[in-house]
Write an enzyme that holds these catalytic residues in place. Structure first.
Site, PDB file in Angstrom:
ATOM      1  CB  SER A   9       3.055  -4.651  11.898  1.00  0.00           C
ATOM      2  OG  SER A   9       1.656  -4.867  11.910  1.00  0.00           O
ATOM      3  CE1 TYR A  19       3.863  -8.895   7.905  1.00  0.00           C
ATOM      4  CE2 TYR A  19       2.256  -8.510   9.639  1.00  0.00           C
ATOM      5  CZ  TYR A  19       3.032  -8.042   8.591  1.00  0.00           C
ATOM      6  OH  TYR A  19       2.960  -6.710   8.251  1.00  0.00           O
TER       7      TYR A  19
HETATM    8  P1  NAD Z   1       3.243  -4.059  -0.390  1.00  0.00           P
HETATM    9  O1  NAD Z   1       2.863  -5.399  -0.900  1.00  0.00           O
HETATM   10  O2  NAD Z   1       2.913  -2.892  -1.229  1.00  0.00           O
HETATM   11  O3  NAD Z   1       4.791  -3.997  -0.073  1.00  0.00           O
HETATM   12  C1  NAD Z   1       5.535  -5.129   0.334  1.00  0.00           C
HETATM   13  C2  NAD Z   1       6.708  -5.249  -0.620  1.00  0.00           C
HETATM   14  O4  NAD Z   1       7.615  -6.239  -0.127  1.00  0.00           O
HETATM   15  C3  NAD Z   1       6.345  -5.702  -2.012  1.00  0.00           C
HETATM   16  O5  NAD Z   1       6.001  -4.634  -2.847  1.00  0.00           O
HETATM   17  C4  NAD Z   1       7.604  -6.405  -2.473  1.00  0.00           C
HETATM   18  O6  NAD Z   1       8.333  -5.593  -3.368  1.00  0.00           O
HETATM   19  C5  NAD Z   1       8.415  -6.585  -1.209  1.00  0.00           C
HETATM   20  N1  NAD Z   1       8.893  -7.958  -1.078  1.00  0.00           N
HETATM   21  C6  NAD Z   1       8.254  -9.001  -0.517  1.00  0.00           C
HETATM   22  N2  NAD Z   1       9.024 -10.103  -0.593  1.00  0.00           N
HETATM   23  C7  NAD Z   1      10.179  -9.728  -1.191  1.00  0.00           C
HETATM   24  C8  NAD Z   1      11.367 -10.412  -1.557  1.00  0.00           C
HETATM   25  N3  NAD Z   1      11.528 -11.708  -1.275  1.00  0.00           N
HETATM   26  N4  NAD Z   1      12.341  -9.717  -2.176  1.00  0.00           N
HETATM   27  C9  NAD Z   1      12.192  -8.403  -2.477  1.00  0.00           C
HETATM   28  N5  NAD Z   1      11.074  -7.698  -2.142  1.00  0.00           N
HETATM   29  C10 NAD Z   1      10.093  -8.364  -1.512  1.00  0.00           C
HETATM   30  O7  NAD Z   1       2.557  -3.933   1.042  1.00  0.00           O
HETATM   31  P2  NAD Z   1       2.724  -2.867   2.228  1.00  0.00           P
HETATM   32  O8  NAD Z   1       1.573  -3.081   3.100  1.00  0.00           O
HETATM   33  O9  NAD Z   1       3.017  -1.518   1.735  1.00  0.00           O
HETATM   34  O10 NAD Z   1       3.982  -3.423   3.008  1.00  0.00           O
HETATM   35  C11 NAD Z   1       5.046  -2.585   3.408  1.00  0.00           C
HETATM   36  C12 NAD Z   1       5.381  -2.847   4.844  1.00  0.00           C
HETATM   37  O11 NAD Z   1       4.290  -2.440   5.672  1.00  0.00           O
HETATM   38  C13 NAD Z   1       5.659  -4.303   5.193  1.00  0.00           C
HETATM   39  O12 NAD Z   1       6.751  -4.360   6.086  1.00  0.00           O
HETATM   40  C14 NAD Z   1       4.408  -4.716   5.928  1.00  0.00           C
HETATM   41  O13 NAD Z   1       4.645  -5.767   6.840  1.00  0.00           O
HETATM   42  C15 NAD Z   1       4.094  -3.438   6.645  1.00  0.00           C
HETATM   43  N6  NAD Z   1       2.745  -3.339   7.181  1.00  0.00           N
HETATM   44  C16 NAD Z   1       1.674  -3.300   6.347  1.00  0.00           C
HETATM   45  C17 NAD Z   1       0.412  -3.224   6.890  1.00  0.00           C
HETATM   46  C18 NAD Z   1      -0.809  -3.169   6.015  1.00  0.00           C
HETATM   47  O14 NAD Z   1      -1.905  -3.252   6.538  1.00  0.00           O
HETATM   48  N7  NAD Z   1      -0.665  -3.040   4.707  1.00  0.00           N
HETATM   49  C19 NAD Z   1       0.238  -3.187   8.277  1.00  0.00           C
HETATM   50  C20 NAD Z   1       1.346  -3.233   9.094  1.00  0.00           C
HETATM   51  C21 NAD Z   1       2.606  -3.312   8.530  1.00  0.00           C
END
Ligand code: NAD
Ligand code: MG
Length: 359
Positions: free
Chosen positions: A251, A264
């Protein structure tokens, strides 16, 4: 001749590919950009000068496509957004507006033909966009998610099936080491091997102060974001051949940690270090390890506790592009890092931040 003009009949003339096998069977296709709110754009087929020194497999059904030039500022919704919260972990189907995961816009070209990928958090957000892109690039895909996310996961299953690719849906909680081992074993069995691993699932819980972060929250964040990546990768490496790729989702907060994401952000910095260290180790096996560092992306992570509720309506407004990214806009980085063309890239972090911070 204008090779970019689809009305020019000579634009479709074959280039150096004279073998009919090498030629795309379809000369024209329409790029469906409905999801992006754009009119259908012309698709242009180049003759395809094969300059590469390495053999390139002909890809049945693949077409060369070119997107029209687009202004990234106006491509997708901008803040303010409607106030909204969801119980963790949230569903993409309940977001307003619904995120664009590339369902109707991602066009593949066979870059991952025959590859076998496991994606954690593949039901929604960045993981779903990556799953769709991988399938359209020709990969078979296993996705992991929490059981409560089954409705989101089923949408992904249908999308991958409709591409004619194999899909393995494996619900379960990655905070448990024995489940992580089973997840890898079931992926290898269901896909017939494993050569791409995307460690993407995460937990993000915003808190104003360290005094509000319980030991339980700290533990859950580290279990989901760091321990699970360690457990899943450790279980997967013995099955992964030379040429395989591991991609971790880090991130922008690894580089610019905001005050409300203390636990986080610490895990995301840890993911960057893990990626760089593991890349050095696995180079000896011919396995590349890289990370993607997203900036603000419109996904269920944010309204389900990732942002403080009063901050969600302005999510992405501090980005120089003036809006959050949509998952469809980052999937191409995962394709790039997985694909064989990117063979010298390992131990690297690719950002997609809309212009602020990052690697
Ligand atoms: P999202 O909520 O769509 O995806 C996160 C997923 O993590 C969930 O769908 C869930 O299936 C999974 N998850 C969480 N806890 C879990 C558990 N205990 N067991 C199994 N699965 C679990 O959100 P996203 O933003 O697409 O996140 C994907 C990645 O992107 C993550 O690593 C997040 O940190 C990273 N990210 C997101 C952003 C943002 O702004 N959305 C920014 C930087 C990084
Ligand atoms: Mg989800």
């Amino acid at each position: 001749m204008n090779p970019q003009d689809p009305k020019d009949p000579r634009a479709a003339a074959p280039g150096p590919h004279t073998d009919a096998k090498d030629r795309p069977p379809s000369r024209r296709a329409a790029l469906n950009l409905v999801g992006a709110g754009l009119a259908a754009a012309p698709v242009l087929l180049a003759g395809g000068a094969a300059q590469a020194q390495i053999p390139v497999q002909p890809v049945p059904g693949a077409t060369r496509v070119r997107r029209p030039m687009q202004d990234p500022r106006n491509l997708y919704p901008r803040p303010p957004f409607a106030a909204q919260t969801q119980p963790w972990p949230g569903l993409a189907s309940r977001m307003n507006p619904r995120p664009d995961h590339g369902e109707s816009s991602y066009v593949g070209s066979g870059r991952l033909l025959g590859r076998k990928a496991l994606i954690t958090g593949g039901d929604s957000g960045i993981g779903r966009a990556t799953a769709i892109a991988f399938a359209r690039e020709g990969a078979d895909v296993a996705i992991n998610y929490l059981p409560v996310e089954e409705p989101d996961a089923q949408e992904v299953v249908q999308l991958i099936r409709s591409e004619g690719r194999r899909v393995v849906a494996i619900p379960g909680d990655i905070r448990d080491e024995s489940f992580c081992q089973r997840l890898v074993a079931e992926s290898v069995r269901g896909l017939g091997g494993l050569d791409i691993l995307v460690n993407n699932a995460a937990k993000q819980s915003a808190q104003k102060s360290i005094l509000d972060i319980t030991t339980e929250q700290f533990d859950q964040t580290l279990k989901t974001n760091l321990y699970a990546m360690f457990w899943i990768t450790k279980a997967a490496v013995p099955s992964m051949p030379a040429g395989a790729a591991i991609i971790n989702t880090a991130s922008v907060v690894a580089y610019e940690p905001p005050e409300q994401l203390l636990d986080y952000a610490s895990t995301k910095a840890g993911i960057v270090a893990f990626t760089k260290s593991l890349a050095k180790q696995l180079a000896t096996r011919g396995i590349r390890v890289n990370a993607v560092a997203p900036g603000p992306y419109w996904t269920p992570l944010q309204p389900s506790g990732g942002q403080l509720p009063d901050e969600l309506p302005k999510f992405g407004s501090d980005s120089p592009l003036g809006r959050p990214g949509q998952p469809a806009e980052i999937a191409p980085l995962y394709v790039l890092l997985a694909s064989a063309e990117n063979s010298y890239t390992t131990g690297n972090v690719y950002g997609s931040t809309g212009g602020r911070g990052g690697p």
